[in-house]
Design a protein around this motif. Structure first.
Motif, PDB file in Angstrom:
ATOM      1  N   VAL A 136      78.866  28.087  82.951  1.00  7.67           N
ATOM      2  CA  VAL A 136      77.865  26.979  82.066  1.00  7.67           C
ATOM      3  C   VAL A 136      78.588  25.676  82.275  1.00  7.67           C
ATOM      4  O   VAL A 136      79.594  25.760  82.078  1.00  7.67           O
ATOM      5  N   LEU A 138      78.667  21.848  81.795  1.00  9.90           N
ATOM      6  CA  LEU A 138      77.598  21.169  80.736  1.00  9.90           C
ATOM      7  C   LEU A 138      77.883  19.945  81.289  1.00  9.90           C
ATOM      8  O   LEU A 138      79.088  19.410  80.196  1.00  9.90           O
ATOM      9  N   MET A 166      78.240  27.100  72.882  1.00  9.71           N
ATOM     10  CA  MET A 166      78.043  27.546  73.794  1.00  9.71           C
ATOM     11  C   MET A 166      79.468  28.585  73.967  1.00  9.71           C
ATOM     12  O   MET A 166      78.422  29.250  75.185  1.00  9.71           O
ATOM     13  N   ARG A 262      75.971  27.439  86.062  1.00  5.07           N
ATOM     14  CA  ARG A 262      73.987  26.903  85.853  1.00  5.07           C
ATOM     15  C   ARG A 262      75.106  25.328  85.374  1.00  5.07           C
ATOM     16  O   ARG A 262      75.446  25.275  84.668  1.00  5.07           O
ATOM     17  N   ILE A 264      74.169  22.192  83.692  1.00  2.12           N
ATOM     18  CA  ILE A 264      72.959  21.105  83.199  1.00  2.12           C
ATOM     19  C   ILE A 264      73.728  19.920  82.794  1.00  2.12           C
ATOM     20  O   ILE A 264      75.226  19.819  82.420  1.00  2.12           O
ATOM     21  N   ASN A 324      70.068  21.044  86.619  1.00  5.34           N
ATOM     22  CA  ASN A 324      68.758  20.843  85.469  1.00  5.34           C
ATOM     23  C   ASN A 324      69.818  20.223  84.439  1.00  5.34           C
ATOM     24  O   ASN A 324      70.624  19.710  84.065  1.00  5.34           O
ATOM     25  N   VAL A 363      70.353  21.476  72.402  1.00  4.26           N
ATOM     26  CA  VAL A 363      71.044  21.873  73.602  1.00  4.26           C
ATOM     27  C   VAL A 363      70.873  23.366  73.372  1.00  4.26           C
ATOM     28  O   VAL A 363      70.580  24.154  74.928  1.00  4.26           O
ATOM     29  N   LYS A 364      70.937  24.011  72.743  1.00  4.63           N
ATOM     30  CA  LYS A 364      71.115  25.525  72.167  1.00  4.63           C
ATOM     31  C   LYS A 364      69.280  26.135  72.906  1.00  4.63           C
ATOM     32  O   LYS A 364      69.303  26.811  73.284  1.00  4.63           O
ATOM     33  N   GLN A 366      67.152  24.507  74.022  1.00  3.02           N
ATOM     34  CA  GLN A 366      66.707  23.859  75.660  1.00  3.02           C
ATOM     35  C   GLN A 366      67.583  24.805  76.944  1.00  3.02           C
ATOM     36  O   GLN A 366      66.711  25.266  77.656  1.00  3.02           O
ATOM     37  N   TYR A 367      68.358  24.769  76.187  1.00  8.59           N
ATOM     38  CA  TYR A 367      69.535  26.159  77.459  1.00  8.59           C
ATOM     39  C   TYR A 367      68.775  27.524  77.596  1.00  8.59           C
ATOM     40  O   TYR A 367      68.245  27.808  78.491  1.00  8.59           O
ATOM     41  N   SER A 368      67.973  27.558  76.197  1.00 10.67           N
ATOM     42  CA  SER A 368      68.104  28.998  75.923  1.00 10.67           C
ATOM     43  C   SER A 368      65.636  28.770  76.571  1.00 10.67           C
ATOM     44  O   SER A 368      65.777  29.833  77.669  1.00 10.67           O
ATOM     45  N   THR A 371      67.137  29.016  80.105  1.00  9.82           N
ATOM     46  CA  THR A 371      67.463  30.421  81.455  1.00  9.82           C
ATOM     47  C   THR A 371      66.648  31.099  81.055  1.00  9.82           C
ATOM     48  O   THR A 371      67.025  32.167  81.168  1.00  9.82           O
TER      49      THR A 371
END
Length: 792
Positions: A136, A138, A166, A262, A264, A324, A363-364, A366-368, A371
């Motif tokens: 990841v 970010l 993260m 990924r 972000i 993303n 962030v947690k 929206q990342y969830s 994914t």
């Protein structure tokens, strides 16, 4: 789907992989037979095939026809019917371990080679599974205008927490930081020299975009870079966020995006944004070219030379670089960025607190959200290739969708991609294409090396016979069993000299009237003369100078042409009836015998017209005849009303008619015991006279339309009413009801008195005082006291 097999049970063409295809439309006979080349034939419909045998069409047989029609007529080896086929070039297993040293694999297969015929859908199974500890990257892109000063301080304090959070999600995490303000020209920032140095108190000079910290595993450096970054200021409310997004996405090496990760981009702001066209306000007219312009210090050095990028331009780069975007914005800007997110592939939006204190949870979350969802997209040209996706996701019904939600690490999802080529591109260079099917936001894809089948193998240059002796005097190229004539020659074997003849004039000789098709579309124009196609059914013939006639397209009755050979024959599309028959399909007899009832000599009983051997009954407002011979008329008023007074007069000597008037009646009634309808043409009439007696009679009309009447000799009269019995009965009833009421009252009164007396007796027995004395009465008492006596 109909599986195309020969009568001997083996496949016409062998394929490495059998392909499931679904015929999307019904086959029309004309779709095959009108095609004059093998390539046009096999691509018009999945069931059309071509016979490449020499001289196959010499007897009028059609080279292009359905496979079912070709089998048995054309040798199996000469039937050309190319089918779709697929070969997997790369099919590695999906990654499922943490220790794999190779790049993670999340989509399967990875590369295939596909040969596909137009209008023949091909079903391909695509699997996806999110790998454990997938890398990841970010990159935090922050608005550092003056209004975001408190947010910067909060972000610096939360930097380590963000990295730790993260890190709990993936062990392979990189973090970076960049900021933006706006273009350094009027009217975006103040052009006063002092303001260009310090636009606000304790503010840094304005800038467009700056890459403070490339993506790095050293997340502790993130806190230092955020603290070291200074806020700046601008004049207008919107910011230059689009410039910053474009540079952060396309500057792959400067930002240090990893190829397999990924990606972000976390965009944080409390204001709106400038877009393409706004640069004209500052005199900037050069469009944004979407290239990277960061100097060695990480500054965007084309901010004052290029306009802001457009939304579609950003979306194109986001899709190309598999990034993303998470928009973390304050509540007053949420609705604007929510609409913006709908236009950018793989982007989401979250609500940011005014001081960015919830950035870690945002962030947690929206990342969830990103994914836990997989969405397949493709880069196929919609006008040529159509791809539909089907999946049951993690269970449930299979449905038409390219997106599955609620996934966790390790969950496998299978999609069925139905790939269909709509048509052959005009440009041969587009017959080979590379199509990508990819999960949104990931730099992985299924590569499809697609070859569109637009011609037959026998049409390939290496299979042609140029100047072939199979074509008259070598005046053509022999391919797929036919001659492709050179200029100036025409005909099946190029035997016609059309050098000095106008091809349009020659073709016009084969066109009938105002028709637009040569030989009515049912034959081939050969040197100005039509050669009609043969039919699969040998009894069916196409004839005529322009193939305009046939013996099978006439009107039918009960499924038979011209009602069968006993009634007539079909000639040039029209029925020629035998002497005893008539009608469009010779379905009608010329005689009217079938319209006359057995016991009558009138056609349709005189109430209808005989057409095609069947009675069509007359209808009017008050009369509607029916029946095979129009003998019934349920709605007709009849003669009952006209005959009833004469029946009363002649039979019962009653009614309104006088003796003189009774003599004018034109019929003589016949007495019978019971008036009933015994014949189909009789009518029953029932009436009541002045004495309320019911009388009945039956009539019918003779051949001269005169009534014949039969009358029941007795009338049905009601019994006379006994007035005295009714009066006495009413009086007796009233007396009996009165007596019943009196007896009931007396009985209820007696029961009540007895109940009260019993109650009194019971209370008297229970009394505790002398019954001769009133228990509530007390006699008066007198008390005397001497006031002078003190008790001594």
């Amino acid at each position: 789907m109909k599986t195309l097999q020969t009568k001997t049970g083996f496949w016409i063409l062998c394929m490495p992989i059998i392909v499931y295809s679904q015929v999307s439309e019904d086959l029309k006979p004309s779709q095959c037979v009108t095609k004059k080349s093998c390539g046009e034939c096999v691509t018009i419909h999945p069931e059309c095939g071509w016979c490449s045998a020499k001289d196959f069409d010499s007897d009028g047989s059609r080279r292009c026809d359905t496979i079912g029609n070709l089998i048995g007529k054309c040798p199996n080896k000469d039937i050309v019917h190319p089918n779709s086929k697929m070969e997997k070039l790369e099919d590695r297993h999906l990654s499922d371990t943490r220790t794999s040293e190779e790049d993670p694999v999340q989509i399967k297969p990875q590369k295939i080679k596909l040969k596909l015929k137009p209008k023949s859908p091909f079903s391909l199974n695509v699997e996806f599974r999110q790998a454990v500890d997938y890398p990841v990257d970010l990159y935090y892109l922050m608005d550092l205008s003056k209004s975001m000063e408190d947010d910067k301080d909060k972000l610096a304090a939360l930097g380590n927490l963000l990295a730790t959070t993260m890190g709990n999600i993936t062990n392979n995490f990189h973090l970076g930081f960049g900021s933006f303000v706006d273009k350094i020209v009027m009217p975006y920032v103040s052009a006063i020299p002092e303001k260009l140095v310090e636009p606000c108190t304790n503010c840094a000079p304005p800038y467009g975009f700056k890459n403070h910290m490339p993506l790095s595993i050293n997340t502790k450096q993130f806190e230092k870079q955020v603290k070291a970054a200074s806020v700046s200021g601008n004049l207008d409310a919107p910011e230059g966020g689009f410039d910053a997004i474009m540079q952060a996405v396309v500057c792959h090496d400067h930002i240090a995006w990893r190829n397999k990760s990924r990606k972000i981009l976390l965009f944080s702001s409390d204001s709106g944004f400038h877009h393409a066209g706004d640069g004209k306000l500052g005199g900037i007219v050069k469009p944004n070219d979407g290239l990277c312009y960061l100097d060695k210090y990480g500054n965007y050095n084309m901010s004052i030379h290029q306009d802001y990028p457009s939304l579609s331009h950003i979306n194109m780069q986001v899709k190309r670089n598999k990034v993303n975007i998470i928009f973390a914005v304050t509540g007053d800007q949420f609705s604007i960025y929510e609409r913006l997110s709908d236009q950018l592939e793989g982007s989401t939006v979250g609500r940011l607190e005014n001081d960015s204190s919830n950035i870690v949870e945002l962030v947690k979350g929206q990342y969830s959200k990103i994914t836990s969802t997989v969405k397949l997209q493709d880069n196929a040209r919609n006008e040529i290739i159509d791809i539909k996706y089907y999946s049951s996701c993690l269970g449930g019904q299979r449905r038409n969708t390219n997106e599955c939600e609620g996934l966790k690490v390790g969950n496998s999802v299978s999609f069925e991609a139905s790939i269909e080529v709509k048509k052959c591109p005009k440009n041969k260079a587009e017959w080979n294409q590379t199509v990508q099917i990819y999960p949104v936001g990931l730099n992985e894809a299924l590569l499809i090396d697609l070859e569109i089948i637009c011609e037959c193998p026998c049409e390939k240059p290496w299979n042609e016979e140029r100047n072939s002796d199979k074509c008259t005097h070598g005046n053509g190229t022999y391919q797929c069993g036919i001659c492709r004539c050179y200029d100036g020659r025409s005909g099946k074997k190029c035997e016609c000299d059309s050098k000095d003849a106008d091809p349009t004039t020659v073709e016009a000789k084969c066109i009938f009237g105002n028709d637009t098709k040569s030989c009515s579309g049912r034959g081939i124009c050969h040197c100005g003369i039509c050669e009609c196609f043969s039919r699969q059914n040998p009894q069916e013939k196409v004839t005529g100078k322009f193939c305009e006639c046939d013996n099978f397209s006439c009107d039918r009755d009960e499924g038979q042409i011209c009602s069968g050979p006993d009634h007539g024959t079909c000639e040039c599309g029209e029925c020629q009836c035998l002497s005893d028959w008539m009608g469009h399909a010779c379905e009608c007899r010329k005689t009217n015998e079938t319209c006359v009832a057995p016991d009558s000599n009138k056609i349709c009983s005189g109430h209808g017209e005989c057409k095609c051997g069947t009675c069509e009954c007359f209808e009017s407002e008050n009369q509607r005849y029916s029946g095979r011979f129009c003998e019934d008329c349920p709605t007709c008023p009849g003669l009952c009303e006209d005959l009833k007074e004469c029946v009363q007069c002649l039979m019962f000597e009653s009614g309104p008619l006088t003796t003189e008037e009774c003599k004018n009646c034109t019929f003589i009634p016949v007495e019978i015991n019971e008036a009933e309808v015994t014949e189909s043409d009789q009518r029953l009439c029932v009436f009541r006279d002045d004495d309320d007696c019911k009388y009945k009679f039956v009539y019918k009309l003779d051949e001269n339309e005169k009534p014949l009447v039969w009358v029941q000799r007795t009338k049905d009269c009601p019994e006379p009413i006994n007035i005295l019995a009714i009066v006495l009965g009413v009086i007796g009833g009233i007396v009996l009801v009165g007596l019943a009421f009196l007896l009931t009252w007396k009985l209820l009164t007696t029961l009540h008195d007895r109940r009260e007396f019993a109650k009194f007796e019971n209370e008297r027995k229970m009394a505790k005082w002398d019954t001769g004395e009133n228990p509530i009465y007390k006699q008066a008492t007198t008390t005397f006291k001497n006031p002078t006596y003190g008790g001594k």
